[in-house]
Design a protein around this motif. Sequence first.
Motif, PDB file in Angstrom:
ATOM      1  N   LEU A   1       0.825  -1.205   0.000  1.00  0.00           N
ATOM      2  CA  LEU A   1       0.000   0.000   0.000  1.00  0.00           C
ATOM      3  C   LEU A   1       0.861   1.257   0.000  1.00  0.00           C
ATOM      4  O   LEU A   1       1.755   1.419   0.831  1.00  0.00           O
ATOM      5  CB  LEU A   1      -0.921   0.021   1.220  1.00  0.00           C
ATOM      6  N   PHE A   2       0.577   2.162  -0.925  1.00  0.00           N
ATOM      7  CA  PHE A   2       1.232   3.461  -1.056  1.00  0.00           C
ATOM      8  C   PHE A   2       0.236   4.508  -0.581  1.00  0.00           C
ATOM      9  O   PHE A   2      -0.910   4.534  -1.028  1.00  0.00           O
ATOM     10  CB  PHE A   2       1.608   3.689  -2.530  1.00  0.00           C
ATOM     11  N   LYS A   3       0.647   5.388   0.340  1.00  0.00           N
ATOM     12  CA  LYS A   3      -0.269   6.363   0.955  1.00  0.00           C
ATOM     13  C   LYS A   3      -0.241   7.687   0.200  1.00  0.00           C
ATOM     14  O   LYS A   3       0.814   8.290   0.006  1.00  0.00           O
ATOM     15  CB  LYS A   3       0.133   6.584   2.411  1.00  0.00           C
TER      16      LYS A   3
ATOM     17  N   ALA B 256       1.679  12.580  -2.527  1.00  0.00           N
ATOM     18  CA  ALA B 256       1.882  11.464  -1.604  1.00  0.00           C
ATOM     19  C   ALA B 256       2.003  12.012  -0.184  1.00  0.00           C
ATOM     20  O   ALA B 256       2.361  13.177   0.021  1.00  0.00           O
ATOM     21  CB  ALA B 256       3.166  10.717  -1.956  1.00  0.00           C
ATOM     22  N   LYS B 257       1.734  11.152   0.797  1.00  0.00           N
ATOM     23  CA  LYS B 257       2.017  11.509   2.188  1.00  0.00           C
ATOM     24  C   LYS B 257       3.525  11.418   2.360  1.00  0.00           C
ATOM     25  O   LYS B 257       4.124  10.371   2.149  1.00  0.00           O
ATOM     26  CB  LYS B 257       1.315  10.564   3.149  1.00  0.00           C
ATOM     27  N   SER B 258       4.138  12.531   2.731  1.00  0.00           N
ATOM     28  CA  SER B 258       5.584  12.618   2.871  1.00  0.00           C
ATOM     29  C   SER B 258       5.887  13.367   4.169  1.00  0.00           C
ATOM     30  O   SER B 258       4.973  13.806   4.860  1.00  0.00           O
ATOM     31  CB  SER B 258       6.150  13.361   1.648  1.00  0.00           C
ATOM     32  N   PHE B 259       7.165  13.496   4.495  1.00  0.00           N
ATOM     33  CA  PHE B 259       7.575  14.184   5.720  1.00  0.00           C
ATOM     34  C   PHE B 259       8.742  15.110   5.411  1.00  0.00           C
ATOM     35  O   PHE B 259       9.646  14.743   4.655  1.00  0.00           O
ATOM     36  CB  PHE B 259       7.988  13.172   6.792  1.00  0.00           C
ATOM     37  N   ASN B 260       8.718  16.313   6.016  1.00  0.00           N
ATOM     38  CA  ASN B 260       9.847  17.217   5.834  1.00  0.00           C
ATOM     39  C   ASN B 260      10.965  16.850   6.806  1.00  0.00           C
ATOM     40  O   ASN B 260      10.825  15.921   7.607  1.00  0.00           O
ATOM     41  CB  ASN B 260       9.417  18.689   5.965  1.00  0.00           C
TER      42      ASN B 260
ATOM     43  N   ASN C  52      10.716  10.934   0.334  1.00  0.00           N
ATOM     44  CA  ASN C  52      10.208   9.852   1.175  1.00  0.00           C
ATOM     45  C   ASN C  52       8.705   9.729   0.993  1.00  0.00           C
ATOM     46  O   ASN C  52       8.054  10.634   0.471  1.00  0.00           O
ATOM     47  CB  ASN C  52      10.588  10.078   2.646  1.00  0.00           C
ATOM     48  N   TYR C  53       8.183   8.591   1.418  1.00  0.00           N
ATOM     49  CA  TYR C  53       6.741   8.333   1.353  1.00  0.00           C
ATOM     50  C   TYR C  53       6.395   7.258   2.370  1.00  0.00           C
ATOM     51  O   TYR C  53       7.264   6.792   3.109  1.00  0.00           O
ATOM     52  CB  TYR C  53       6.316   7.939  -0.062  1.00  0.00           C
ATOM     53  N   CYS C  54       5.127   6.872   2.418  1.00  0.00           N
ATOM     54  CA  CYS C  54       4.667   5.828   3.336  1.00  0.00           C
ATOM     55  C   CYS C  54       4.279   4.584   2.548  1.00  0.00           C
ATOM     56  O   CYS C  54       3.475   4.665   1.618  1.00  0.00           O
ATOM     57  CB  CYS C  54       3.476   6.308   4.150  1.00  0.00           C
TER      58      CYS C  54
END
Length: 190
Positions: free
Chosen positions: A49-51, A75-79, A171-173
Motif C-alpha cells: 500500500l502506497f499512501k 503522496a504523504k511525505s515528511f519534511n 520519502n513516502y509511506c
Amino acid sequence: MTQQNFSAEGIGTGGDVSSNTVTGGGSVISTGTGGGGGAGTFCFTGDTLFKLFDGSSIIFERLFNERDWYIGDEAKSFNKDGREVKGLIVNVFESIAFEYAKVFFADGSIDKVKPNHRYFTPSGEYVEIGKLRGKEVMTEFNRPLFVVNIDLVKVPEGIKMYNTTIKDHANYCANGKRVSNAKNPDILIS
C-alpha cells in the motif's frame, strides 16, 4: 520460490541489479548497480500500500499501471523536521527481482521489499531494512515499530517490484511505514 531465515545481524545490503529490466514513465529501461534507498533498484511488491496525501491508499501495482493519472498527485511525505507534508509524485517504476525480504513487524504486518530499501528509524536516519532485525522503524504516525524477523525469499521466475520518486522530500509511506524513495536511476532507454 524458496525462503531463507537470517540471523540478528540482518540479511545483507543489496547488490548488483544490472539484469533488471525496468518500466518507468512509459519507457522500458535497464538499470545499473543499485544503491541505498533503491537508487537503481525497485523495492516493493505490487500488493504494497502506497499512501496518498488525502489519506487514501493504493497498491503499488495499480499506482504503476495508472501512473499517467497519479504522476503529479500528492503522496504523504515528511519534511526534515518530521512534519507531514505533501510530496509530489514525479515517477513510478517497475522491475523484475529474483529475491526480496519478507519483513515481520510487531503489529502483525508484513512487508515484502528489497533488503536494501531504507526505512526511517527512531534515530532520525534511513537504514536498509535488511539491517533492522530486532530494531525499530517509524510508522506514518511517527511511532516506533519493532522488526520481529526478516526472511529472504528467492523467486527464480522473478517477481515485479515497484518504487516511486517524490519531489523535494524524497520519502513516502509504504504499508504504513516511513521509507526513502527511489532516486532517479541512471537509465538507458532500450
